[in-house]
Design a protein around this motif. Structure first.
Motif, PDB file in Angstrom:
ATOM      1  N   MET A 138      13.865  10.281  17.558  1.00  0.00           N
ATOM      2  CA  MET A 138      13.426  10.187  16.173  1.00  0.00           C
ATOM      3  C   MET A 138      12.517  11.360  15.810  1.00  0.00           C
ATOM      4  SD  MET A 138      11.248   7.121  14.355  1.00  0.00           S
ATOM      5  CE  MET A 138      12.172   5.859  15.215  1.00  0.00           C
ATOM      6  N   VAL A 139      11.612  11.704  16.714  1.00  0.00           N
ATOM      7  CA  VAL A 139      10.667  12.792  16.455  1.00  0.00           C
ATOM      8  C   VAL A 139      11.387  14.134  16.372  1.00  0.00           C
ATOM      9  CG1 VAL A 139       8.681  14.047  17.373  1.00  0.00           C
ATOM     10  CG2 VAL A 139       8.743  11.549  17.502  1.00  0.00           C
ATOM     11  N   SER A 140      12.346  14.363  17.256  1.00  0.00           N
ATOM     12  CA  SER A 140      13.038  15.653  17.279  1.00  0.00           C
ATOM     13  C   SER A 140      14.107  15.761  16.200  1.00  0.00           C
ATOM     14  CB  SER A 140      13.668  15.890  18.655  1.00  0.00           C
ATOM     15  OG  SER A 140      14.663  14.915  18.928  1.00  0.00           O
ATOM     16  N   LYS A 141      14.773  14.645  15.900  1.00  0.00           N
ATOM     17  CA  LYS A 141      15.873  14.677  14.938  1.00  0.00           C
ATOM     18  C   LYS A 141      15.407  14.578  13.493  1.00  0.00           C
ATOM     19  CE  LYS A 141      19.420  14.775  17.809  1.00  0.00           C
ATOM     20  NZ  LYS A 141      20.411  15.883  17.818  1.00  0.00           N
ATOM     21  N   SER A 142      14.214  14.049  13.278  1.00  0.00           N
ATOM     22  CA  SER A 142      13.696  13.921  11.918  1.00  0.00           C
ATOM     23  C   SER A 142      12.202  14.236  11.927  1.00  0.00           C
ATOM     24  CB  SER A 142      13.954  12.505  11.386  1.00  0.00           C
ATOM     25  OG  SER A 142      13.772  12.447   9.998  1.00  0.00           O
ATOM     26  N   PRO A 143      11.853  15.517  12.111  1.00  0.00           N
ATOM     27  CA  PRO A 143      10.454  15.890  12.360  1.00  0.00           C
ATOM     28  C   PRO A 143       9.500  15.614  11.210  1.00  0.00           C
ATOM     29  CG  PRO A 143      11.834  17.837  12.025  1.00  0.00           C
ATOM     30  CD  PRO A 143      12.759  16.679  12.151  1.00  0.00           C
ATOM     31  N   ASN A 144       9.991  15.537   9.980  1.00  0.00           N
ATOM     32  CA  ASN A 144       9.088  15.334   8.843  1.00  0.00           C
ATOM     33  C   ASN A 144       9.007  13.878   8.404  1.00  0.00           C
ATOM     34  OD1 ASN A 144       7.235  16.291   6.937  1.00  0.00           O
ATOM     35  ND2 ASN A 144       8.812  16.554   5.368  1.00  0.00           N
ATOM     36  N   LEU A 145       9.675  12.986   9.120  1.00  0.00           N
ATOM     37  CA  LEU A 145       9.636  11.567   8.770  1.00  0.00           C
ATOM     38  C   LEU A 145       8.304  10.956   9.203  1.00  0.00           C
ATOM     39  CD1 LEU A 145      11.649   9.463   7.551  1.00  0.00           C
ATOM     40  CD2 LEU A 145      12.204   8.827   9.906  1.00  0.00           C
ATOM     41  N   HIS A 146       7.828   9.960   8.466  1.00  0.00           N
ATOM     42  CA  HIS A 146       6.613   9.219   8.826  1.00  0.00           C
ATOM     43  C   HIS A 146       6.923   8.327  10.027  1.00  0.00           C
ATOM     44  CE1 HIS A 146       3.018   9.806   6.585  1.00  0.00           C
ATOM     45  NE2 HIS A 146       3.581   9.667   5.401  1.00  0.00           N
ATOM     46  N   HIS A 147       6.864   8.873  11.237  1.00  0.00           N
ATOM     47  CA  HIS A 147       7.291   8.123  12.419  1.00  0.00           C
ATOM     48  C   HIS A 147       6.447   6.877  12.662  1.00  0.00           C
ATOM     49  CE1 HIS A 147       8.387  12.456  13.351  1.00  0.00           C
ATOM     50  NE2 HIS A 147       9.534  11.853  13.132  1.00  0.00           N
TER      51      HIS A 147
END
Length: 495
Positions: A138-147
């Motif tokens: 999730m962190v690498s594939k969507s770096p700007n998402l509010h993880h």
């Protein structure tokens, strides 16, 4: 595909076409290809440029309609999935698979959307299926998402494309099958026989303003948002069947998405979905659904729609775009069919409608969407044959390949490549003005309107040497500047 040759063919005294199509967007392009490939003598007329309105202002997706599952419109989703898979096979040069992410914010949401995606996969019957990312992915594939806010990140596949480029390629394919195509040609009125059946039309060339008549055995109204206008030209007492809906988009830098995968925001304040889509090196954000009082070529994006899109995506991103980050904005008008009076456009189906007027035999194809437009055209011509308006000939569009035959449209746009590209667009794609070049053959107006305005004088100079008719260079530059202001951010005003 020279315009002067097409016009001579349409004007020929002996020219009686089997099918005359009014409208050169997605539906019209597929109708022209389907009709011509069946061996029918086909003419298409479009009052603006090809794909000038709704068909170049979509969200750039060929999709199965995941959100239609909410309404349990299983038939439409199955139909859309089947057509999507067919288009990926037959037009892989122009339509490509696109992976989507869906952020879920609770265990319940995760279970709900997983169930929906499994049904979506089942209806698609495609080898590319849905899945889920681990926390690390999730962190690498969507770096700007509010993880920190996200419980899970689900994935699925649809497809992306360049809408106006694909429309033009369909028309070029129709031309190779024998279709006659005319842009900038407006319908003024119909011509009838003694039984009030349409046998011809008076049309006006919007470039040299010449008026002439064309004749045909059948006429199809495929004008999208302008459907009711054409129906009233045929019969002034016709009641309106269209419910117009404006869908607006904004374009921002690719860093706000930060991935080559699209993001679907499944929950908004008005119950819609919003997409963030990687498109030609930028991020496209859309769309809205607002009522539109009347059809128009260049609908404006309102400040309220911009605010809605920005505030929606900012809730999900660590670094969300502000109004100052908007590069471009544009809107299109959806031609929805209102089967139930006074129903809101937000709950109307994307299904299409085929109508045949009992006396004049005017055929109307309206509604639908890009994904199903091939099937819409096939069903329309089949219906006309079932009503004995045309001799029966089977459709072959599902077996055709739409391939890139020339590399010139894919060259990067620059002052160095402009002359070669414009020569090609004028001779092979009937471009006639700055907007045709920088909006639909190139997508620079959508991607960087200020850069498009900088290139406009150079484009105009080249057009003056390429066009076969007298070209009003100053008038075209002024008209293009006015158009550019519709695409620029609210804070920018060009002159």
């Amino acid at each position: 595909m020279r315009r002067t040759r097409m016009k001579r063919e349409a004007q020929a005294e002996s020219a009686i076409f089997d099918v005359v199509i009014i409208g050169g967007g997605a539906s019209g392009a597929w109708l022209a290809l389907d009709s011509a490939s069946r061996g029918l003598k086909t003419l298409l007329v479009e009052q603006y440029d090809f794909a000038a309105c709704t068909s170049s202002r979509s969200t750039k997706l060929i999709h199965g309609g995941l959100r239609y599952l909410r309404r349990l419109d299983i038939g439409l989703v199955r139909e859309s999935q089947r057509e999507k898979n067919l288009l990926l096979h037959m037009a892989g040069d122009f339509i490509t698979p696109l992976k989507f992410q869906i952020p879920c914010f609770s265990p319940y949401e995760t279970l709900k959307y997983k169930a929906g995606l499994r049904l979506y996969d089942f209806l698609s019957q495609n080898e590319k299926s849905s899945g889920a990312y681990s926390r690390e992915e999730m962190v690498s594939k969507s770096p700007n998402l509010h993880h920190d806010k996200v419980h899970s990140l689900l994935t699925y596949f649809d497809a992306g494309f360049d809408d106006s480029r694909f429309a033009i390629e369909l028309l070029k394919k129709a031309f190779t099958c024998g279709a006659c195509l005319l842009n900038y040609t407006r319908l003024d009125f119909f011509i009838y026989d003694a039984k009030h059946k349409i046998i011809g039309a008076r049309i006006k060339d919007q470039i040299d303003f010449e008026e002439f008549e064309v004749y045909g055995k059948t006429f199809i109204n495929a004008t999208g948002p302008f459907t009711d206008i054409v129906r009233k030209i045929n019969n002034p007492s016709e009641t309106k069947i269209m419910c117009l809906s404006r869908g607006s988009h904004i374009v921002v830098d690719s860093s706000f998405l930060g991935t080559d995968e699209a993001l679907l925001i499944p929950k908004t304040v008005d119950g819609r979905v919003v997409f963030m889509i990687p498109w030609k090196g930028k991020t496209l954000i859309g769309t809205t659904e607002e009522g539109q009082a009347k059809p128009e070529k260049d609908p404006a994006v309102t400040p309220e729609e911009v605010s809605y899109l920005l505030s929606t995506v900012r809730q999900f991103l660590r670094h969300g775009p502000e109004e100052k980050d908007i590069i471009s904005r544009f809107a299109g008008i959806r031609p929805l069919v209102r089967r139930i009076p006074h129903r809101s456009s937000k709950i109307l189906s994307r299904r299409h409608e085929i109508l045949i007027e009992s006396t004049s035999k005017l055929v109307t194809l309206t509604g639908g969407k890009w994904t199903t437009s091939r099937l819409m055209a096939e069903e329309t011509l089949n219906r006309m044959m079932a009503h004995d308006l045309l001799p029966f000939r089977p459709s072959i569009t599902s077996t055709l390949l739409i391939q890139r035959l020339d590399n010139i449209p894919s060259l990067p746009v620059s002052e160095e490549t402009l002359k070669e590209k414009i020569h090609y667009y004028v001779k092979e794609e009937m471009a006639t003005c700055i907007e045709d070049i920088l909006s639909r053959r190139e997508r620079l107006l959508f991607l960087d309107p200020q850069r498009a305005l900088q290139l406009a004088p150079k484009v105009a100079e080249i057009l003056k040497t390429e066009l076969e008719h007298e070209y009003p260079i100053e008038q075209d530059e002024k008209a293009f500047t006015k158009i550019v202001n519709n695409y620029c951010p609210q804070s920018v005003r060009l002159s």
